[in-house]
Design a protein around this motif. Sequence first.
Motif, short mmCIF file in Angstrom:
data_model
loop_
_atom_site.label_atom_id
_atom_site.label_comp_id
_atom_site.label_asym_id
_atom_site.label_seq_id
_atom_site.Cartn_x
_atom_site.Cartn_y
_atom_site.Cartn_z
N GLN A 88 0.83 -1.20 0.00
CA GLN A 88 0.00 0.00 0.00
C GLN A 88 0.87 1.25 0.00
OE1 GLN A 88 -2.51 0.61 3.46
NE2 GLN A 88 -4.10 1.61 2.21
N ALA A 89 1.96 1.25 0.77
CA ALA A 89 2.89 2.38 0.79
C ALA A 89 3.52 2.57 -0.59
CB ALA A 89 3.97 2.16 1.84
N PHE A 131 1.01 4.20 -2.84
CA PHE A 131 0.83 5.60 -2.47
C PHE A 131 1.96 6.46 -3.02
CE2 PHE A 131 2.12 8.95 0.55
CZ PHE A 131 1.05 9.82 0.36
N TYR A 132 3.20 6.02 -2.82
CA TYR A 132 4.34 6.80 -3.30
C TYR A 132 4.32 6.90 -4.83
CZ TYR A 132 6.47 6.64 1.37
OH TYR A 132 6.74 6.80 2.71
N ASP A 133 3.91 5.84 -5.49
CA ASP A 133 3.84 5.86 -6.95
C ASP A 133 2.80 6.88 -7.42
OD1 ASP A 133 4.91 4.78 -9.34
OD2 ASP A 133 3.09 3.60 -9.64
N ASP A 134 1.64 6.87 -6.78
CA ASP A 134 0.60 7.84 -7.13
C ASP A 134 1.04 9.27 -6.78
OD1 ASP A 134 -1.08 5.93 -8.14
OD2 ASP A 134 -2.34 5.78 -6.35
N ALA A 141 -5.31 13.24 -1.75
CA ALA A 141 -5.08 11.97 -1.07
C ALA A 141 -6.38 11.42 -0.49
CB ALA A 141 -4.04 12.15 0.03
N GLU A 142 -7.19 12.28 0.11
CA GLU A 142 -8.45 11.82 0.69
C GLU A 142 -9.39 11.29 -0.39
OE1 GLU A 142 -9.80 15.17 2.96
OE2 GLU A 142 -8.93 14.37 4.81
N ARG A 143 -9.42 11.99 -1.54
CA ARG A 143 -10.27 11.51 -2.63
C ARG A 143 -9.82 10.15 -3.14
NH1 ARG A 143 -9.61 16.82 -4.56
NH2 ARG A 143 -8.24 16.06 -6.24
N LYS A 144 -8.52 9.90 -3.10
CA LYS A 144 -7.97 8.62 -3.55
C LYS A 144 -8.07 7.53 -2.49
CE LYS A 144 -5.44 7.81 -6.69
NZ LYS A 144 -5.57 7.12 -7.99
N GLY A 145 -8.54 7.89 -1.30
CA GLY A 145 -8.66 6.90 -0.22
C GLY A 145 -7.42 6.79 0.65
N TYR A 146 -6.47 7.70 0.49
CA TYR A 146 -5.27 7.70 1.32
C TYR A 146 -5.53 8.56 2.57
CZ TYR A 146 -2.94 5.78 -2.83
OH TYR A 146 -2.59 5.00 -3.90
N TRP A 183 -1.02 7.82 6.14
CA TRP A 183 0.07 8.79 6.29
C TRP A 183 0.82 8.56 7.60
CZ3 TRP A 183 1.13 13.06 2.92
CH2 TRP A 183 0.22 13.21 1.85
N ARG A 184 0.06 8.30 8.67
CA ARG A 184 0.69 8.11 9.97
C ARG A 184 1.47 6.81 10.05
NH1 ARG A 184 -4.07 11.02 11.71
NH2 ARG A 184 -5.29 9.08 11.67
N SER A 185 1.12 5.84 9.22
CA SER A 185 1.79 4.54 9.27
C SER A 185 3.09 4.50 8.47
CB SER A 185 0.85 3.45 8.72
OG SER A 185 0.72 3.56 7.29
N LEU A 186 3.31 5.50 7.62
CA LEU A 186 4.44 5.43 6.69
C LEU A 186 5.79 5.40 7.39
CD1 LEU A 186 3.13 7.85 3.91
CD2 LEU A 186 3.38 5.36 3.76
N SER A 187 5.90 6.05 8.52
CA SER A 187 7.16 6.02 9.26
C SER A 187 7.45 4.62 9.77
CB SER A 187 7.09 7.01 10.43
OG SER A 187 8.23 6.90 11.24
N LYS A 188 6.45 3.98 10.37
CA LYS A 188 6.62 2.62 10.89
C LYS A 188 6.89 1.63 9.76
CE LYS A 188 4.24 -0.86 13.70
NZ LYS A 188 2.99 -1.17 14.48
N VAL A 189 6.15 1.77 8.66
CA VAL A 189 6.37 0.89 7.51
C VAL A 189 7.77 1.09 6.96
CG1 VAL A 189 5.65 0.41 5.13
CG2 VAL A 189 3.92 0.74 6.92
#
Length: 817
Positions: A371-372, A375-378, A429-434, A439-445
């Motif tokens: 998923q990350a 997201f980065y690709d989009d 991002a919200e429109r795309k479902g992100y 966003w908050r999980s990206l650091s942990k991932v």
Amino acid sequence: MGDPASTGTESWRTYFGFDEPYENQADAVERAIEAGKARGFLAMEGPCGTGKTMAALTAGATLVRDTDLYERMVVVTPVKQQLQQFVDDLRALNAGIDEPFDGISLVGKRDLCPYGREGQFPDDVGTHDRCEDLREATARLVEDDGRSDGAAVADAAIAGEADDDQWWDPRKGQDLAAAARPDAVEQSTLGDDTLQTAGAASPYRQAQPTAPESMAEGSDPPLYCPFEADWYARNKGSPVDFSAGDEHVVTMDDYLPAATERGTCPHRVMSVMLNEADVIVGNYNHLFDPGSRPLLSDVLDNQTLVIVDEAHRLEERVRDLLSDRLGRQSIVQARNDCTTLIQRAQQSADHKAQVREVLSAREVPLDAVDQARKFYDDLVRWLDNRIESFLDAEHEGWRADPSSLPEHDREIPLRDPDTVEQDELTEWAERKGYEGSLWRSLSKVGAAVEDAIDQLGLTRQPVCAAVGVLAGQWWERDHATFLREVELEHSPNHGQTLDADYQAVYTPGLLCYNCMPATALRNVFDDLGGGILMSATLEPLDVFTRVSGLDSMAETGSTAPDEQSGDGRPVRSTTYDLPFPPENRASYLVDATPFTARNRGDPGTMRPLGDNWNPTRDEYAQALRALARSPGNVMVAMPNYREARWAGAYLQDAVEKPVLVDESSSNEETERLKREFFSGDGKVMVTSTRGTLTEGVDYDGEKLSTCAVVGIPLVNIGSPRVRGVQRAYGDAFGEDNAFEYALTVPAVRRARQAIGRVIRGVDEVGVRALVGRRYTPDARHSVSPYLPAGEREEFTRMTPDFLASQLDSFWADHRAD
């Protein structure tokens, strides 16, 4: 407030480093001590010659030694020259007392790493990142096998967290350090000389060592740092003490070679010593940058007195330190980090199980990595589309010839800077479902992906953990304090493979720009015991104490000791006049039509006495001509570099002496220009008031005889981030004060810094000129109230017609002397 000089016993003279204080210096010491004893802060304006550095150190020494309120001083300054001045004055102070203060001057990790300094790291890897990787690898190698939770403790140590138990094995540290010596049997290489830096020879080979097979797991031993290993071998101690420095004050010139010769990490040595020091001298980053501040975390408490030098720079510098830029290339790399792990998992069922097992240690599922990645690709595609649509609207036909795009940095605001609303990227991002959870999980991932890449031995230098942190901050930060925009840095890329045409001209990034540093500043100061904030240009002091967050401490109380709680913390201020003989200087307010864009026209179309030569330019040409013909070196500071080019072109034909024109350029080119200006007979230097030559440069002796500041050096008020700052200041300080606090006051301080370059000593003679009607007291939008009262009284008002004769008269009198 009464006269502080009459309230003390002057016990501070025990610590004063010179025979007698300058005029005003004793008063400054007393005021600083009084503020410190009250757990408060002193804001002090004192021009060159006040002796601010020794006054602050003397007051600090008194508070540390003669009270039980403080254990140490922390000094920060953004100017290297001033940092050295604090070192010199502290040594002078120590020379006169029986028990010297232990002092240390801090530098960055890049300056201290022996391998990095000598080019032993790959070109595509920064010293800081490489160092962190080597530290982590070394920590794993020196783990005590007797600790079942050794990995967790090692991770905590790498993160800078305290642990009371010793999780490392000093013997392993000794063995690793020994294995890197040239005579180590297992890894010796014929002709491999020892690594040397800063004139010191280390005990280790030049090449970075890999761990001995006997100490490493698996068939691919990792690289490690023997300097770091030796630090563990010494139980995190330092083989260098304060006696290595002149008068017990150590600098990089002392602890870098000493640590290198003993085979211990110089940065670790610096870190150990600063925790034992009485006086720590560093730059703004060490106190205000969230990334650098942890180095000082153990000494920043309510028993610390802070001294902030060049405090007029606080807003601008801290605003930059609290702003984050996430480059497009970093986003691409983060996406590729995730892709590398996904591809590994897709190779076979065993590989997928292996990847999942590593990720599970950090409680991150493989789906979260995918998923990350998506997201980065989009996000990269969104960024490219947003930039291209902006350029299409601004520059028709640019795609056919990207080199036609403007050769300067660009801003693309992602919300209206004048209002507080959600930015375009977050809305997309919200429109795309992100949503926020992603966003908050990206650091942990990102941290899990980097750990997996490392443990699986994949050949990448991952960045996704840092990218994840910045992405999370983009989502979490408020929209009132931070302005979000796309920043295009002008940096032409020739001959490189590009993903988008605009990249031939610009390097893009997402910028989360801090518009209001006052709250962050207040939080930093409120954690400390008290302090002194000083500069040659702090006036108006009531504005400074508001924008620096000091006033809010005075109003709302603080975390100071009990006797202060609920009542706020005292914030005091004082201003001293220039102490040198007034007869040695001429100070002029040149009453010319305000030098605004509306009045002066486009400098690119203005030629002397040509068709477009307007009356405003004629007034300023007359003034500049008179000033440039003054004896010796003359500096003309224009509002920006474009106007500097115009003034330089005019003066080259109008005066006989050489005319140098400064531009926004590299440090090396600026230094070359400065050397040329200082050498030989008198010259004219034309620059921007907002450039590097008007502030922080010591034009002592005969290096500068006249300085003229033309107009009010305001920043570009149409810039989205400047508008965002003005709106944030309006919210904090009132709409009526927004422009004044955010723009006018900093601009006038810039002008005052420039003219302050002229008179630097008792015997120096020179001319200071503020050119433009807005400097006069009765003008529309006058900036005269922002000058100190003593300075206002000194300046003589005149029109350009009288300037030449007044200059001739002044210099005739002083040549006769």
